[in-house]
Scaffold this active site. Structure first.
Site, PDB file in Angstrom:
ATOM      1  N   SER A   1      90.462  30.537  96.748  1.00 16.94           N
ATOM      2  CA  SER A   1      91.581  29.757  97.295  1.00 16.94           C
ATOM      3  C   SER A   1      92.743  29.680  96.303  1.00 16.94           C
ATOM      4  O   SER A   1      93.900  29.652  96.719  1.00 16.94           O
ATOM      5  CB  SER A   1      91.126  28.364  97.734  1.00 16.94           C
ATOM      6  OG  SER A   1      90.620  27.628  96.666  1.00 16.94           O
ATOM      7  N   ASP A   2      92.442  29.671  95.000  1.00 15.94           N
ATOM      8  CA  ASP A   2      93.520  29.688  94.004  1.00 15.94           C
ATOM      9  C   ASP A   2      94.292  30.998  94.084  1.00 15.94           C
ATOM     10  O   ASP A   2      95.528  31.021  94.081  1.00 15.94           O
ATOM     11  CB  ASP A   2      92.967  29.521  92.588  1.00 15.94           C
ATOM     12  CG  ASP A   2      92.429  28.121  92.320  1.00 15.94           C
ATOM     13  OD1 ASP A   2      92.628  27.231  93.172  1.00 15.94           O
ATOM     14  OD2 ASP A   2      91.826  27.930  91.260  1.00 15.94           O
ATOM     15  N   THR A   3      93.566  32.099  94.172  1.00 13.87           N
ATOM     16  CA  THR A   3      94.204  33.408  94.263  1.00 13.87           C
ATOM     17  C   THR A   3      94.988  33.533  95.561  1.00 13.87           C
ATOM     18  O   THR A   3      96.138  33.988  95.569  1.00 13.87           O
ATOM     19  CB  THR A   3      93.152  34.535  94.167  1.00 13.87           C
ATOM     20  OG1 THR A   3      92.447  34.393  92.934  1.00 13.87           O
ATOM     21  CG2 THR A   3      93.792  35.901  94.216  1.00 13.87           C
TER      22      THR A   3
END
Length: 181
Positions: free
Chosen positions: A173-175
């Protein structure tokens, strides 16, 4: 192709993102934008994430940081000091875009929110990456990767039959957030 022929060669971006959004600046820099990474005086937190070149646990050798911050210039700036705020305002008055991933309300508490910065630069675009937005019922909640994977349903399609949901092995989700920012 030289630099002034790349798609975003006439764009200047200020990147205040932590590891959740740093990919955005990298992608824009790869497309020709001038991206200035603003790090705190102690350096970006992402510099402490391994692996490290030659296994040297040194913030200058973080391959994770390097991979996500190519195509950028970098400066250190203490945004909590009057001098740092003044320098940032000067930079923002000439920039096209500001990317940030602070907790909701942090930049506002420093007088560096969109309303303040756009008073000097009405053309400024500011993108804010938070887990759940600037306000609303979840606005103050942490948006860490595992929570986002669970709430989005991603964890429901991973794991083994007969066992509970399992997070995807990487901070997807960060990426994804940095990519779509």
């Amino acid at each position: 192709m030289n630099d002034d022929q790349r798609a975003l060669s006439d764009i200047t971006m200020l990147d205040l993102c932590d590891e959740k959004g740093q990919l955005m600046g990298k992608l824009m820099g790869d497309m020709g934008a001038r991206v200035i990474k603003i790090e705190p005086p102690s350096g970006a937190r992402a510099r402490s994430i391994g692996p490290f070149l030659n296994d040297e646990d040194d913030p200058e050798y973080s391959l994770y940081f390097w991979a996500n911050n190519t195509s950028k210039e970098s400066i250190t700036l203490n945004l909590e000091s009057e001098g740092g705020q003044s320098i940032f305002r000067q930079l923002a008055s000439k920039a096209n875009v500001v990317l940030e991933s602070f907790d909701p309300g942090y930049l506002s508490s420093l007088g560096l929110d969109y309303a303040s910065l756009s008073a000097d630069n009405p053309e400024l675009i500011m993108t804010s990456l938070t887990g759940f937005g600037q306000d609303g019922p979840y606005g103050t909640r942490a948006g860490v990767d595992q929570i986002v994977q669970g709430m989005s349903g991603l964890m429901s399609v991973t794991g083994e039959p007969g066992r509970g949901p399992m997070r995807v092995g990487v901070a997807i989700s960060d990426t994804s957030a940095g990519m779509f920012l």
